[in-house]
Design an enzyme around this catalytic site. Structure first.
Site, PDB file in Angstrom:
ATOM      1  N   ARG A  59      26.194 -27.604 -85.153  1.00 16.01           N
ATOM      2  CA  ARG A  59      27.590 -27.871 -85.540  1.00 16.01           C
ATOM      3  C   ARG A  59      28.346 -26.583 -85.846  1.00 16.01           C
ATOM      4  O   ARG A  59      27.857 -25.705 -86.525  1.00 16.01           O
ATOM      5  CB  ARG A  59      27.632 -28.774 -86.772  1.00 16.01           C
ATOM      6  N   LYS A  63      30.746 -38.657 -88.225  1.00 14.90           N
ATOM      7  CA  LYS A  63      31.861 -39.255 -88.986  1.00 14.90           C
ATOM      8  C   LYS A  63      33.144 -38.450 -88.820  1.00 14.90           C
ATOM      9  O   LYS A  63      34.191 -39.002 -88.521  1.00 14.90           O
ATOM     10  CB  LYS A  63      31.517 -39.322 -90.490  1.00 14.90           C
ATOM     11  N   ARG A 117      30.383 -42.427-101.593  1.00 15.15           N
ATOM     12  CA  ARG A 117      29.072 -41.949-101.202  1.00 15.15           C
ATOM     13  C   ARG A 117      27.969 -42.478-102.105  1.00 15.15           C
ATOM     14  O   ARG A 117      26.817 -42.112-101.946  1.00 15.15           O
ATOM     15  CB  ARG A 117      29.080 -40.440-101.326  1.00 15.15           C
ATOM     16  N   ARG A 156      28.629 -24.124 -91.161  1.00 14.96           N
ATOM     17  CA  ARG A 156      28.664 -24.458 -92.583  1.00 14.96           C
ATOM     18  C   ARG A 156      27.398 -23.975 -93.289  1.00 14.96           C
ATOM     19  O   ARG A 156      26.299 -24.108 -92.754  1.00 14.96           O
ATOM     20  CB  ARG A 156      28.803 -25.973 -92.755  1.00 14.96           C
ATOM     21  N   ARG A 198      20.031 -33.108 -97.938  1.00 12.06           N
ATOM     22  CA  ARG A 198      21.202 -33.992 -97.767  1.00 12.06           C
ATOM     23  C   ARG A 198      20.790 -35.341 -97.175  1.00 12.06           C
ATOM     24  O   ARG A 198      21.349 -36.378 -97.526  1.00 12.06           O
ATOM     25  CB  ARG A 198      22.258 -33.319 -96.891  1.00 12.06           C
TER      26      ARG A 198
HETATM   27  P1  ADP Z   1      28.544 -34.404 -93.890  1.00 13.41           P
HETATM   28  O1  ADP Z   1      29.442 -33.992 -92.775  1.00 13.41           O
HETATM   29  O2  ADP Z   1      27.232 -33.745 -93.851  1.00 13.41           O
HETATM   30  O3  ADP Z   1      28.453 -35.883 -94.049  1.00 13.41           O
HETATM   31  P2  ADP Z   1      30.579 -33.787 -95.859  1.00 13.41           P
HETATM   32  O4  ADP Z   1      31.434 -32.767 -95.226  1.00 13.41           O
HETATM   33  O5  ADP Z   1      31.114 -35.176 -95.920  1.00 13.41           O
HETATM   34  O6  ADP Z   1      29.128 -33.777 -95.213  1.00 13.41           O
HETATM   35  O7  ADP Z   1      30.207 -33.336 -97.348  1.00 13.41           O
HETATM   36  C1  ADP Z   1      29.723 -32.043 -97.624  1.00 13.41           C
HETATM   37  C2  ADP Z   1      29.375 -31.954 -99.108  1.00 13.41           C
HETATM   38  O8  ADP Z   1      30.547 -32.200 -99.903  1.00 13.41           O
HETATM   39  C3  ADP Z   1      28.349 -32.975 -99.601  1.00 13.41           C
HETATM   40  O9  ADP Z   1      27.012 -32.550 -99.382  1.00 13.41           O
HETATM   41  C4  ADP Z   1      28.704 -33.055-101.088  1.00 13.41           C
HETATM   42  O10 ADP Z   1      28.205 -31.933-101.809  1.00 13.41           O
HETATM   43  C5  ADP Z   1      30.233 -32.952-101.062  1.00 13.41           C
HETATM   44  N1  ADP Z   1      30.853 -34.291-100.956  1.00 13.41           N
HETATM   45  C6  ADP Z   1      31.607 -34.766 -99.935  1.00 13.41           C
HETATM   46  N2  ADP Z   1      32.005 -36.020-100.186  1.00 13.41           N
HETATM   47  C7  ADP Z   1      31.511 -36.344-101.399  1.00 13.41           C
HETATM   48  C8  ADP Z   1      31.563 -37.517-102.211  1.00 13.41           C
HETATM   49  N3  ADP Z   1      32.220 -38.630-101.827  1.00 13.41           N
HETATM   50  N4  ADP Z   1      30.912 -37.491-103.410  1.00 13.41           N
HETATM   51  C9  ADP Z   1      30.256 -36.404-103.825  1.00 13.41           C
HETATM   52  N5  ADP Z   1      30.147 -35.280-103.104  1.00 13.41           N
HETATM   53  C10 ADP Z   1      30.777 -35.241-101.895  1.00 13.41           C
HETATM   54  P1  ADP Z   2      29.412 -35.873 -89.848  1.00 11.18           P
HETATM   55  O1  ADP Z   2      30.863 -35.762 -90.233  1.00 11.18           O
HETATM   56  O2  ADP Z   2      28.920 -37.292 -89.827  1.00 11.18           O
HETATM   57  O3  ADP Z   2      28.515 -34.996 -90.651  1.00 11.18           O
HETATM   58  P2  ADP Z   2      30.210 -34.453 -87.402  1.00 11.18           P
HETATM   59  O4  ADP Z   2      31.332 -35.281 -86.883  1.00 11.18           O
HETATM   60  O5  ADP Z   2      30.530 -33.177 -88.075  1.00 11.18           O
HETATM   61  O6  ADP Z   2      29.250 -35.371 -88.351  1.00 11.18           O
HETATM   62  O7  ADP Z   2      29.206 -34.179 -86.171  1.00 11.18           O
HETATM   63  C1  ADP Z   2      28.037 -33.388 -86.326  1.00 11.18           C
HETATM   64  C2  ADP Z   2      27.817 -32.561 -85.049  1.00 11.18           C
HETATM   65  O8  ADP Z   2      27.460 -33.447 -83.980  1.00 11.18           O
HETATM   66  C3  ADP Z   2      29.027 -31.772 -84.572  1.00 11.18           C
HETATM   67  O9  ADP Z   2      28.582 -30.544 -84.036  1.00 11.18           O
HETATM   68  C4  ADP Z   2      29.627 -32.660 -83.469  1.00 11.18           C
HETATM   69  O10 ADP Z   2      30.283 -31.869 -82.473  1.00 11.18           O
HETATM   70  C5  ADP Z   2      28.377 -33.318 -82.903  1.00 11.18           C
HETATM   71  N1  ADP Z   2      28.617 -34.692 -82.405  1.00 11.18           N
HETATM   72  C6  ADP Z   2      29.380 -35.661 -82.974  1.00 11.18           C
HETATM   73  N2  ADP Z   2      29.344 -36.802 -82.244  1.00 11.18           N
HETATM   74  C7  ADP Z   2      28.507 -36.556 -81.206  1.00 11.18           C
HETATM   75  C8  ADP Z   2      28.041 -37.324 -80.081  1.00 11.18           C
HETATM   76  N3  ADP Z   2      28.427 -38.591 -79.875  1.00 11.18           N
HETATM   77  N4  ADP Z   2      27.189 -36.727 -79.228  1.00 11.18           N
HETATM   78  C9  ADP Z   2      26.804 -35.452 -79.419  1.00 11.18           C
HETATM   79  N5  ADP Z   2      27.210 -34.687 -80.448  1.00 11.18           N
HETATM   80  C10 ADP Z   2      28.048 -35.213 -81.318  1.00 11.18           C
END
Ligand code: ADP
Ligand code: ADP
Length: 212
Positions: free
Chosen positions: A123, A8, A83, A155, A166
């Site tokens: 990541r 994302k 979410r 992270r 998660r």
């Molecule tokens: P990911 O990349 O794994 O999808 P995010 O960076 O979006 O994770 O979120 C990391 C953490 O921040 C979540 O596990 C949660 O604790 C908090 N968080 C992010 N967005 C939300 C939301 N919309 N509602 C509640 N908690 C959130």
């Molecule tokens: P999210 O925000 O959904 O948690 P991220 O965008 O942070 O996910 O991506 C998670 C990990 O996967 C990062 O290390 C990113 O570089 C890698 N990644 C994202 N898209 C791809 C893809 N199409 N192929 C391989 N790795 C990817």
């Protein structure tokens, strides 16, 4: 939307820049508050460390403030929000009541769980510019960001036990939004496997098709 690690944040960087709208990532805003030592960060940290959702009241107030900023007046891309169903319902009411606006489209990044775990375990994020990297696919041998020279970090919540939790939280609380937005007629699912650029192209194609 999509499970943790679906890509994302990665895709949001490119799509927001293509559409010339700000990317509003609730996870990024929370992390900036944690590292800045603010009251919001202090409240959010305990939930984030466990991989739980931060309470809706705190999250929604933060999104309302962010959407009120000038740069969001002509559109925005939300990453990681809403979410759960209550957040989605509140967002809908808030957009309508405060700005006479509504979401145009919800993109779901579809990818299986094994791939998500592979992506999360490698990541790395730049502490300076926020760019997201992957140790294997980006062939990162050092901890330095190729874009800005900043230091990369892993992270805290990308540890294996927290990742597992998660993913459960996603299935229980966030996945129901797929049918919520399908019922609203604005959900488009795209295959999020394969190279980053191909996924971006699928996302932009879905946006173009949807806009007609
Ligand atoms: P990911 O990349 O794994 O999808 P995010 O960076 O979006 O994770 O979120 C990391 C953490 O921040 C979540 O596990 C949660 O604790 C908090 N968080 C992010 N967005 C939300 C939301 N919309 N509602 C509640 N908690 C959130
Ligand atoms: P999210 O925000 O959904 O948690 P991220 O965008 O942070 O996910 O991506 C998670 C990990 O996967 C990062 O290390 C990113 O570089 C890698 N990644 C994202 N898209 C791809 C893809 N199409 N192929 C391989 N790795 C990817």
């Amino acid at each position: 939307m999509g499970p943790p690690g679906a890509g994302k944040g990665t895709q949001a960087q490119f799509i927001a820049s293509h559409l010339s709208v700000p990317k509003i990532s609730t996870g990024d805003i929370f992390r900036a508050n944690v590292s800045g030592g603010t009251e919001l960060g202090r409240q959010a940290k305990q939930y984030m460390d466990r991989g739980d959702l931060v309470p809706d009241e705190i999250t929604i107030a933060m999104v309302r403030d962010r959407l009120s900023e000038d740069d969001a007046r002509h559109g925005f891309l939300l990453d990681g929000f809403p979410r759960n169903v209550p957040q989605a319902q509140t967002l809908k009411k808030m957009l309508d009541a405060e700005w006479g606006a509504k979401l145009d489209l919800v993109l779901e990044l579809v990818v299986d769980e094994d791939e998500v775990v592979r992506r999360l375990s490698g990541r790395r994020t730049c502490s300076q510019c926020g760019k997201i990297w992957h140790v294997d696919w980006d062939d990162k041998k050092d901890d330095i960001c190729d874009e800005c020279g900043g230091r990369l970090f892993q992270r805290d919540d990308d540890r294996e036990d927290v990742v597992r939790h998660r993913l459960e939280v996603y299935q229980e609380q966030t996945a129901p939004l797929v049918s919520f937005y399908a019922d609203e007629g604005i959900l488009v699912g795209i295959d999020a496997t394969g190279p980053v650029e191909e996924v971006t192209e699928r996302a932009l194609e879905a946006i173009r098709r949807f806009r007609g």
